[in-house]
Design a protein around this motif. Sequence first.
Motif, short mmCIF file in Angstrom:
data_model
loop_
_atom_site.label_atom_id
_atom_site.label_comp_id
_atom_site.label_asym_id
_atom_site.label_seq_id
_atom_site.Cartn_x
_atom_site.Cartn_y
_atom_site.Cartn_z
N SER A 20 39.31 42.01 35.18
CA SER A 20 40.33 42.91 35.71
C SER A 20 41.28 43.27 34.56
O SER A 20 41.24 42.63 33.50
N VAL A 21 42.10 44.28 34.77
CA VAL A 21 43.04 44.67 33.72
C VAL A 21 43.97 43.50 33.39
O VAL A 21 44.23 43.21 32.22
N SER A 22 44.47 42.81 34.40
CA SER A 22 45.39 41.69 34.15
C SER A 22 44.68 40.54 33.40
O SER A 22 45.29 39.91 32.53
N GLU A 23 43.42 40.27 33.73
CA GLU A 23 42.66 39.24 33.00
C GLU A 23 42.46 39.65 31.55
O GLU A 23 42.59 38.84 30.63
N TYR A 24 42.15 40.93 31.33
CA TYR A 24 41.95 41.44 29.98
C TYR A 24 43.24 41.34 29.17
O TYR A 24 43.23 40.87 28.03
N VAL A 25 44.35 41.75 29.77
CA VAL A 25 45.64 41.69 29.08
C VAL A 25 45.99 40.25 28.74
O VAL A 25 46.43 39.94 27.62
N ALA A 26 45.78 39.33 29.67
CA ALA A 26 46.07 37.91 29.44
C ALA A 26 45.22 37.37 28.28
O ALA A 26 45.72 36.66 27.41
N LYS A 71 36.89 44.73 27.79
CA LYS A 71 37.29 44.51 29.17
C LYS A 71 36.11 44.05 30.01
O LYS A 71 36.22 43.10 30.78
#
Length: 121
Positions: A104-110, A100
Amino acid sequence: MESMPPSSFGTPTPVEVMDWISRNEMVFESYDYSNRQRTVLAVRQLKTEVLRWWKLLADITTKGEANKMSWVDFLLHLKREYYSKQVFLDINNEFHNLKKGKMSVSEYVASFIEKMKLVPF
């Protein structure tokens, strides 16, 4: 032209290639296109670099054989050209070493999902 598959890319990355294939396959399945129709429709979408690659492939294959190519064979050639073993190994390493960090969490998930789509290939 709602039944036509999505437009293709110019100079594709492996992610763009896999996304393009996925979008096309959804359309092809929706309209129950035959194996041959899938290839014909996909080839008609090709642009720039990918179109040049296809024309070269058609030129070096036995006359008329490229136009008879199955969807499965087309995909094998496409992936071989734009998704090399080295690219796969690099993405596989990135996937397994993904952290990570400052994302951000959303960037990591993407990023995770993008790489995950490519690793099984």
